[in-house]
Enzyme design. Structure first.
Site, PDB file in Angstrom:
ATOM      1  N   GLY A 164       0.771  -1.151   0.008  1.00  0.00           N
ATOM      2  CA  GLY A 164       0.018   0.193   0.073  1.00  0.00           C
ATOM      3  C   GLY A 164       1.069   1.112   0.066  1.00  0.00           C
ATOM      4  N   ASP A 165       2.061   1.154   0.474  1.00  0.00           N
ATOM      5  CA  ASP A 165       2.763   2.299   0.900  1.00  0.00           C
ATOM      6  C   ASP A 165       3.386   2.794  -0.701  1.00  0.00           C
ATOM      7  OD1 ASP A 165       4.858   4.435   1.745  1.00  0.00           O
ATOM      8  OD2 ASP A 165       6.454   2.822   1.459  1.00  0.00           O
ATOM      9  N   ALA A 166       3.779   1.629  -1.342  1.00  0.00           N
ATOM     10  CA  ALA A 166       4.049   1.987  -2.847  1.00  0.00           C
ATOM     11  C   ALA A 166       3.171   2.165  -3.719  1.00  0.00           C
ATOM     12  CB  ALA A 166       4.791   0.478  -3.332  1.00  0.00           C
TER      13      ALA A 166
END
Length: 143
Positions: free
Chosen positions: A35-37
């Site tokens: 999700g960060d990416a």
């Protein structure tokens, strides 16, 4: 943009013959990892889509939007819009025991940001990129 993200995941699964996996069984920290990416790609695409600029300037602007404090603030803006399922994913991420913490964030911001990233990862892995964009747009709106 959303079609290309869907195509990317489908292409990865096809080219590497990855099995279908029940995303609900994934650790919330794994969801936050992807999700960060995904959120970073959304923000960078938004900034680059505005026109050509120096990479250093783009990086600085992205850094103001993709950090624990900013993600925590985005979560506060979208909280009321979340479905029950999305709220459960967020809470799993928020409550996960991470071995690390952001250098320039409060513990509460860091935990909310982890929950936000877990939600983005969950939506991506379940093919709901339109929902990612909807929530990202709402989360970036000024109060």
């Amino acid at each position: 943009m959303e079609k290309s993200i869907i195509d990317l995941m489908a292409g990865i699964k096809e080219n590497w013959a990855l099995p279908d996996v029940d995303v609900r069984t994934y650790s919330p920290l794994v969801l936050a990892y992807i999700g960060d990416a995904v959120y970073e790609v959304v923000i960078r695409s938004l900034l680059v889509g505005r026109g050509n600029a120096q990479a250093n300037r783009l990086h600085k602007e992205a850094s103001t939007l993709v950090n624990a404090g900013a993600q925590s603030a985005s979560l506060e803006r979208i909280k009321e819009e979340l479905t029950e399922e999305e709220m459960q994913v967020f809470k799993r991420g928020r409550n996960a025991n991470s071995a690390t913490m952001a250098k320039h964030a409060t513990m509460s911001d860091y935990r909310r940001a982890t929950g936000f990233e877990a939600l983005m990862g969950y939506l991506y892995l379940t093919g709901r990129t339109e929902r990612i964009l909807e929530l990202a747009k709402k989360g970036l709106e000024e109060d």
